[in-house]
Design a protein around this motif. Structure first.
Motif, PDB file in Angstrom:
ATOM      1  N   MET A 182       0.837  -1.199   0.000  1.00  0.00           N
ATOM      2  CA  MET A 182       0.000   0.000   0.000  1.00  0.00           C
ATOM      3  C   MET A 182       0.877   1.257   0.000  1.00  0.00           C
ATOM      4  SD  MET A 182      -2.799   1.319   2.837  1.00  0.00           S
ATOM      5  CE  MET A 182      -1.642   2.321   3.810  1.00  0.00           C
ATOM      6  N   ILE A 183       1.859   1.276   0.899  1.00  0.00           N
ATOM      7  CA  ILE A 183       2.768   2.425   1.005  1.00  0.00           C
ATOM      8  C   ILE A 183       3.564   2.616  -0.284  1.00  0.00           C
ATOM      9  CG2 ILE A 183       4.798   3.320   2.246  1.00  0.00           C
ATOM     10  CD1 ILE A 183       2.241   3.430   3.916  1.00  0.00           C
ATOM     11  N   LYS A 184       3.868   1.504  -0.958  1.00  0.00           N
ATOM     12  CA  LYS A 184       4.651   1.577  -2.197  1.00  0.00           C
ATOM     13  C   LYS A 184       3.788   1.918  -3.413  1.00  0.00           C
ATOM     14  CE  LYS A 184       8.356  -1.537  -0.745  1.00  0.00           C
ATOM     15  NZ  LYS A 184       8.191  -2.858  -0.095  1.00  0.00           N
ATOM     16  N   GLY A 185       2.457   1.949  -3.221  1.00  0.00           N
ATOM     17  CA  GLY A 185       1.573   2.294  -4.328  1.00  0.00           C
ATOM     18  C   GLY A 185       1.280   1.140  -5.269  1.00  0.00           C
ATOM     19  N   ASP A 186       1.477  -0.087  -4.792  1.00  0.00           N
ATOM     20  CA  ASP A 186       1.250  -1.278  -5.619  1.00  0.00           C
ATOM     21  C   ASP A 186      -0.167  -1.815  -5.386  1.00  0.00           C
ATOM     22  OD1 ASP A 186       1.168  -3.867  -6.725  1.00  0.00           O
ATOM     23  OD2 ASP A 186       3.297  -4.234  -6.284  1.00  0.00           O
ATOM     24  N   VAL A 187      -1.094  -1.407  -6.253  1.00  0.00           N
ATOM     25  CA  VAL A 187      -2.510  -1.744  -6.089  1.00  0.00           C
ATOM     26  C   VAL A 187      -2.743  -3.252  -6.154  1.00  0.00           C
ATOM     27  CG1 VAL A 187      -4.822  -1.565  -7.115  1.00  0.00           C
ATOM     28  CG2 VAL A 187      -3.394   0.471  -6.889  1.00  0.00           C
ATOM     29  N   TYR A 188      -2.150  -3.899  -7.159  1.00  0.00           N
ATOM     30  CA  TYR A 188      -2.365  -5.334  -7.343  1.00  0.00           C
ATOM     31  C   TYR A 188      -1.986  -6.113  -6.080  1.00  0.00           C
ATOM     32  CZ  TYR A 188      -1.769 -10.120  -8.947  1.00  0.00           C
ATOM     33  OH  TYR A 188      -1.845 -11.483  -9.058  1.00  0.00           O
ATOM     34  N   LYS A 189      -0.775  -5.856  -5.576  1.00  0.00           N
ATOM     35  CA  LYS A 189      -0.286  -6.574  -4.394  1.00  0.00           C
ATOM     36  C   LYS A 189      -1.086  -6.213  -3.147  1.00  0.00           C
ATOM     37  CE  LYS A 189       4.457  -8.178  -4.289  1.00  0.00           C
ATOM     38  NZ  LYS A 189       5.821  -7.667  -4.462  1.00  0.00           N
ATOM     39  N   THR A 190      -1.441  -4.945  -3.022  1.00  0.00           N
ATOM     40  CA  THR A 190      -2.204  -4.502  -1.851  1.00  0.00           C
ATOM     41  C   THR A 190      -3.525  -5.254  -1.757  1.00  0.00           C
ATOM     42  OG1 THR A 190      -1.221  -2.298  -1.962  1.00  0.00           O
ATOM     43  CG2 THR A 190      -3.248  -2.509  -0.687  1.00  0.00           C
ATOM     44  N   ILE A 191      -4.262  -5.298  -2.864  1.00  0.00           N
ATOM     45  CA  ILE A 191      -5.569  -5.953  -2.858  1.00  0.00           C
ATOM     46  C   ILE A 191      -5.418  -7.463  -2.692  1.00  0.00           C
ATOM     47  CG2 ILE A 191      -7.639  -6.435  -4.248  1.00  0.00           C
ATOM     48  CD1 ILE A 191      -7.572  -3.625  -2.934  1.00  0.00           C
ATOM     49  N   ARG A 192      -4.412  -8.034  -3.339  1.00  0.00           N
ATOM     50  CA  ARG A 192      -4.173  -9.476  -3.196  1.00  0.00           C
ATOM     51  C   ARG A 192      -3.888  -9.842  -1.732  1.00  0.00           C
ATOM     52  NH1 ARG A 192       0.997 -11.594  -5.920  1.00  0.00           N
ATOM     53  NH2 ARG A 192       1.808 -10.992  -3.880  1.00  0.00           N
ATOM     54  N   GLU A 193      -2.996  -9.069  -1.103  1.00  0.00           N
ATOM     55  CA  GLU A 193      -2.639  -9.339   0.296  1.00  0.00           C
ATOM     56  C   GLU A 193      -3.813  -9.050   1.228  1.00  0.00           C
ATOM     57  OE1 GLU A 193       0.070 -10.907   1.342  1.00  0.00           O
ATOM     58  OE2 GLU A 193       0.701 -11.001  -0.749  1.00  0.00           O
ATOM     59  N   ILE A 211       7.807   5.409   4.589  1.00  0.00           N
ATOM     60  CA  ILE A 211       6.793   6.403   4.223  1.00  0.00           C
ATOM     61  C   ILE A 211       7.416   7.755   3.879  1.00  0.00           C
ATOM     62  CG2 ILE A 211       4.933   5.328   5.559  1.00  0.00           C
ATOM     63  CD1 ILE A 211       6.158   8.490   7.011  1.00  0.00           C
ATOM     64  N   TRP A 212       8.754   7.858   3.905  1.00  0.00           N
ATOM     65  CA  TRP A 212       9.436   9.149   3.766  1.00  0.00           C
ATOM     66  C   TRP A 212       9.059   9.899   2.489  1.00  0.00           C
ATOM     67  CZ3 TRP A 212      10.880  12.254   7.218  1.00  0.00           C
ATOM     68  CH2 TRP A 212      11.742  13.324   6.946  1.00  0.00           C
ATOM     69  N   HIS A 213       8.834   9.167   1.373  1.00  0.00           N
ATOM     70  CA  HIS A 213       8.473   9.816   0.107  1.00  0.00           C
ATOM     71  C   HIS A 213       7.176  10.622   0.235  1.00  0.00           C
ATOM     72  CE1 HIS A 213       6.084   6.134  -0.008  1.00  0.00           C
ATOM     73  NE2 HIS A 213       5.309   6.700  -0.927  1.00  0.00           N
ATOM     74  N   THR A 214       6.313  10.237   1.185  1.00  0.00           N
ATOM     75  CA  THR A 214       5.041  10.951   1.335  1.00  0.00           C
ATOM     76  C   THR A 214       5.235  12.330   1.959  1.00  0.00           C
ATOM     77  OG1 THR A 214       4.517  10.033   3.532  1.00  0.00           O
ATOM     78  CG2 THR A 214       3.785   8.760   1.616  1.00  0.00           C
ATOM     79  N   THR A 215       6.400  12.565   2.567  1.00  0.00           N
ATOM     80  CA  THR A 215       6.625  13.870   3.202  1.00  0.00           C
ATOM     81  C   THR A 215       6.852  14.971   2.158  1.00  0.00           C
ATOM     82  OG1 THR A 215       9.014  13.502   3.507  1.00  0.00           O
ATOM     83  CG2 THR A 215       7.568  12.864   5.333  1.00  0.00           C
ATOM     84  N   SER A 216       7.011  14.581   0.895  1.00  0.00           N
ATOM     85  CA  SER A 216       7.136  15.611  -0.148  1.00  0.00           C
ATOM     86  C   SER A 216       5.839  15.774  -0.955  1.00  0.00           C
ATOM     87  CB  SER A 216       8.315  15.280  -1.067  1.00  0.00           C
ATOM     88  OG  SER A 216       8.150  14.007  -1.620  1.00  0.00           O
ATOM     89  N   PHE A 217       4.771  15.128  -0.503  1.00  0.00           N
ATOM     90  CA  PHE A 217       3.461  15.295  -1.142  1.00  0.00           C
ATOM     91  C   PHE A 217       2.923  16.707  -0.895  1.00  0.00           C
ATOM     92  CE2 PHE A 217       1.994  10.535  -0.910  1.00  0.00           C
ATOM     93  CZ  PHE A 217       2.980  10.201  -1.815  1.00  0.00           C
ATOM     94  N   LEU A 273      -6.427   4.912  -1.727  1.00  0.00           N
ATOM     95  CA  LEU A 273      -5.352   5.208  -0.781  1.00  0.00           C
ATOM     96  C   LEU A 273      -4.010   4.772  -1.370  1.00  0.00           C
ATOM     97  CD1 LEU A 273      -5.301   6.455   2.041  1.00  0.00           C
ATOM     98  CD2 LEU A 273      -5.573   4.165   3.001  1.00  0.00           C
ATOM     99  N   THR A 274      -3.991   3.578  -1.938  1.00  0.00           N
ATOM    100  CA  THR A 274      -2.765   3.028  -2.517  1.00  0.00           C
ATOM    101  C   THR A 274      -2.283   3.878  -3.702  1.00  0.00           C
ATOM    102  OG1 THR A 274      -3.466   0.818  -1.844  1.00  0.00           O
ATOM    103  CG2 THR A 274      -1.708   0.930  -3.468  1.00  0.00           C
ATOM    104  N   LEU A 275      -3.212   4.286  -4.565  1.00  0.00           N
ATOM    105  CA  LEU A 275      -2.843   5.130  -5.701  1.00  0.00           C
ATOM    106  C   LEU A 275      -2.277   6.475  -5.241  1.00  0.00           C
ATOM    107  CD1 LEU A 275      -5.845   4.398  -8.089  1.00  0.00           C
ATOM    108  CD2 LEU A 275      -3.455   3.775  -8.476  1.00  0.00           C
ATOM    109  N   LEU A 276      -2.818   7.013  -4.159  1.00  0.00           N
ATOM    110  CA  LEU A 276      -2.317   8.284  -3.631  1.00  0.00           C
ATOM    111  C   LEU A 276      -0.889   8.163  -3.105  1.00  0.00           C
ATOM    112  CD1 LEU A 276      -5.487   9.561  -1.758  1.00  0.00           C
ATOM    113  CD2 LEU A 276      -4.272  10.849  -3.535  1.00  0.00           C
ATOM    114  N   MET A 277      -0.520   6.971  -2.647  1.00  0.00           N
ATOM    115  CA  MET A 277       0.810   6.767  -2.070  1.00  0.00           C
ATOM    116  C   MET A 277       1.911   6.767  -3.113  1.00  0.00           C
ATOM    117  SD  MET A 277       0.392   6.394   1.210  1.00  0.00           S
ATOM    118  CE  MET A 277      -0.945   6.031   2.335  1.00  0.00           C
ATOM    119  N   LYS A 278       1.523   6.639  -4.376  1.00  0.00           N
ATOM    120  CA  LYS A 278       2.499   6.487  -5.460  1.00  0.00           C
ATOM    121  C   LYS A 278       3.492   7.634  -5.561  1.00  0.00           C
ATOM    122  CE  LYS A 278       2.046   3.523  -9.323  1.00  0.00           C
ATOM    123  NZ  LYS A 278       1.045   2.485  -9.569  1.00  0.00           N
ATOM    124  N   GLY A 279       3.041   8.833  -5.264  1.00  0.00           N
ATOM    125  CA  GLY A 279       3.949   9.963  -5.374  1.00  0.00           C
ATOM    126  C   GLY A 279       3.682  10.794  -6.609  1.00  0.00           C
TER     127      GLY A 279
END
Length: 133
Positions: free
Chosen positions: A16-27, A82-88, A127-133
Motif C-alpha cells: 500500500m505504502i509503495k503504491g502497488d494496487v495489485y499486491k495490496t488488494i491481493r494481500e 513512508i518518507w516519500h510521502t513527506t514531499s506530497f 489510498l494506494t494510488l495516492l501513495m504512489k507519489g
C-alpha cells in the motif's frame, strides 16, 4: 500470536505504502480470510497517522527520517518506508487522512452492510494510488 497459516494483518500495508494496487488488494484479500476490517483498519490508521506526523515535522524543518522517527518515538525503518510521502502536497496528505476517516466511519456503520467489503477495497485502492507519489 498468529494462528498457523494465518497472515499478519499488516501484510498489505507495505505494498500500500509503495503504491502497488495489485499486491495490496491481493494481500488484503488473504488477510481478510482470517481477520476483519477492524483489525486491518488499525494498521491503516497507524500508518496514516505516521504519514501525517512525519509530513508536518518535515514541514517544520525536521529533515531526516531518523530525526522524525526519534521525534515520534518510532523505529526508523517504518518512517523510512513512508518518507516519500513527506514531499506530497498538503492537499494530497489531507485526502489520505480523509479517506482513512471515511474507511473508519464506513466499517463502523456508515457503509451499507452488504457493501462493506466492496467499499473497503475501493477506498484502499484510492489510498494506494495516492501513495504512489
Amino acid at each position: 500470536s498468529n494462528m498457523p497459516g494465518s497472515v499478519p494483518y499488516y501484510q498489505f500495508l507495505d505494498p500500500m505504502i509503495k503504491g502497488d494496487v495489485y499486491k495490496t488488494i491481493r494481500e488484503y484479500r488473504r488477510v481478510k480470510m482470517t481477520l476483519n476490517e477492524f483489525i486491518c483498519m488499525v494498521g491503516i490508521k497507524q500508518k496514516v497517522e505516521m504519514i501525517e506526523r512525519a509530513y508536518f515535522l518535515r514541514k517544520a524543518g525536521v529533515n531526516s527520517y531518523k530525526d522524525v522517527a526519534k521525534a515520534i518515538g518510532s523505529h526508523p525503518y517504518p518512517v523510512k518506508l513512508i518518507w516519500h510521502t513527506t514531499s506530497f502536497s498538503q492537499a494530497k496528505i489531507e485526502r489520505i487522512v480523509e479517506i482513512t476517516r471515511i474507511l473508519e466511519e464506513g466499517i463502523k456503520g456508515k457503509f451499507p452492510k452488504n457493501m462493506v467489503d466492496f467499499l473497503f477495497q475501493r477506498y484502499l485502492i484510492e489510498l494506494t494510488l495516492l501513495m504512489k507519489g
